[in-house]
Design an enzyme around this catalytic site. Structure first.
Site: not given
Ligand code: COA
Length: 385
Positions: A85, A332
């Site tokens: 990242c 991100h």
């Molecule tokens: N913050 C706020 N809302 C979020 C979100 C987040 N991080 N991630 C998803 N959403 C929302 C989406 O917009 C969606 O909303 P909607 O239904 O109104 O459209 C809903 O939540 C479901 O989204 P979805 O894509 O199904 O979420 P998910 O459960 O597949 O993914 C996480 C959620 C947290 C697991 C994913 O965002 C993630 O893995 N984040 C971390 C990324 C990471 O590790 N980056 C590197 C860091 S070192």
């Protein structure tokens, strides 16, 4: 060494961008940055592109040449830079060093990631952890950072609410940023009661999965006024490394690489942490935002939670943190983040950040983390030569 200045910046909107491909995104950002610099493309001598894992997300490697071709800048040298990242932060640093050394004059640093084309982004992201000792044992980035959060609560009495408040601030600022993935405010209750991801984190403690690109043009400081009335000067650009695996660290509640890179940067720039007016810090998870404001020296170790709770990192607080919305709300797209941070601080120091402008910002900092801190890049930028 020559002094170096930023003369052009850009960022695409971040989000789930179904109608744009990997190459579309980076070309859009690159063209906008060149236009922002009032420079013609044939003036660019070289490009450095931050990208973490085009191979796993879109099946595309050989990214340097791809982007040189599609931006119309081939045959200039175009080099991909990878550090998880922190890929964008390191690409920017390569561009700065190339100009400072006198090797090139005008250089573009860009960053890009297209993460939403895969069904499950987590295994691709986990490739930035220690494969044998972390990822293959089931550890993911949410779970690794969750351990750091628990340990911070245990060692310093930091509360769950204090950690969650970092996300509330991110969304408050993101609501004012037209390029942010999430442009809506959220409450503390929403963060605390969201879907659990890895205890204590809910979905709202996590940065999202994002598509996007950003680009910056740098040139020798002495040439900068040819291109813009408001060049932004690079006072320091540093980088530090640490163990890639979390279990090898002396402490789970600080990132040594942040401490080392930032202290080196303050030293080179001849400033102290208290002189920084505005910073974009790497809040891939809420706890990392909290660790950053402590490790960068803005607040004493263990007091970051209280600083967030007391509003000291709001746009009108003691130091403005993540006016863009940060990784949490701006989004991100891994390789693009370090460049987007530089773009945001440039807009802030130029006075061009519209509704999210931090009044009187003159000195800014960016902090870009790879993995759980195996790589950190810090840049100090100034309005004043
Ligand atoms: N913050 C706020 N809302 C979020 C979100 C987040 N991080 N991630 C998803 N959403 C929302 C989406 O917009 C969606 O909303 P909607 O239904 O109104 O459209 C809903 O939540 C479901 O989204 P979805 O894509 O199904 O979420 P998910 O459960 O597949 O993914 C996480 C959620 C947290 C697991 C994913 O965002 C993630 O893995 N984040 C971390 C990324 C990471 O590790 N980056 C590197 C860091 S070192």
């Amino acid at each position: 060494m020559r002094d170096v200045a930023i003369v052009g910046v850009s960022q695409t909107k971040f989000g789930e961008l179904w109608d744009k491909s990997f190459r579309d995104l980076v070309v859009e950002a690159g063209v906008e940055a060149i236009n922002d610099a009032n420079m013609s493309g044939d003036k660019i001598d070289a490009m450095y592109i931050g990208n973490m894992t085009g191979g796993l997300f879109v099946g595309q490697e050989h990214i340097g040449a791809l982007i040189a071709e599609h931006s119309g800048l081939a045959p200039i040298p175009s080099t991909r830079v990878e550090a998880a990242c922190a890929s964008g932060g390191l690409a920017f640093r390569q561009a700065v060093m190339a100009v400072a050394s006198g090797y090139y004059d005008n250089v573009m640093a860009a960053g890009v990631e297209k993460m939403t084309d895969v069904v499950d982004a987590t295994p691709a992201i986990a490739a930035a952890a220690d494969r044998e000792w972390e990822a293959q044992q089931g550890a993911t980035f949410p779970s690794l950072y969750a351990m750091m959060a628990h340990r911070h609560m245990y060692e310093y009495g930091t509360t769950r609410e204090q950690i969650a408040s970092f996300a509330v601030l991110g969304h408050k600022n993101g609501a004012l940023n037209p390029r942010a993935q999430f442009q809506r405010e959220i409450s503390l209750d929403t963060v605390l009661n969201g879907t659990k991801v890895a205890s204590p984190f809910t979905v709202f403690d996590c940065s999202p999965v994002s598509d996007g690109a950003a680009a910056v043009i740098v040139c020798p400081a002495e040439d900068a006024k040819k291109y813009t009335d408001t060049p932004i000067y690079i006072k320091a650009s540093t980088q530090a490394s640490d163990t890639i695996a979390l279990h090898s660290r002396k402490s789970l509640t600080q990132l040594e690489s942040t401490i080392i890179a930032s202290r080196k940067a303050y030293d080179i720039a001849g400033v102290e942490a208290k002189d920084i007016d505005v910073a974009e810090v790497h809040d891939c998870f809420t706890i990392n935002g909290l660790l950053a404001i402590e490790d960068l020296g803005f607040f004493e170790k263990g007091k970051g939670g209280q600083a967030i709770e007391q509003g000291l990192i709001e746009r009108d607080g003691q130091i403005a943190i993540n006016p863009s919305g940060g990784l949490k709300a701006r989004g991100h797209p891994l390789g693009a983040t370090g460049i987007a941070q530089v773009a945001e601080i440039t807009w802030q120091l130029r006075g061009d950040a519209d509704k999210r402008q931090v009044d009187g910002a003159e000195l800014g900092l960016t902090h870009n983390v790879g993995g759980t801190g195996g790589t950190v890049a810090v840049q100090i930028l100034s309005r004043n030569k």
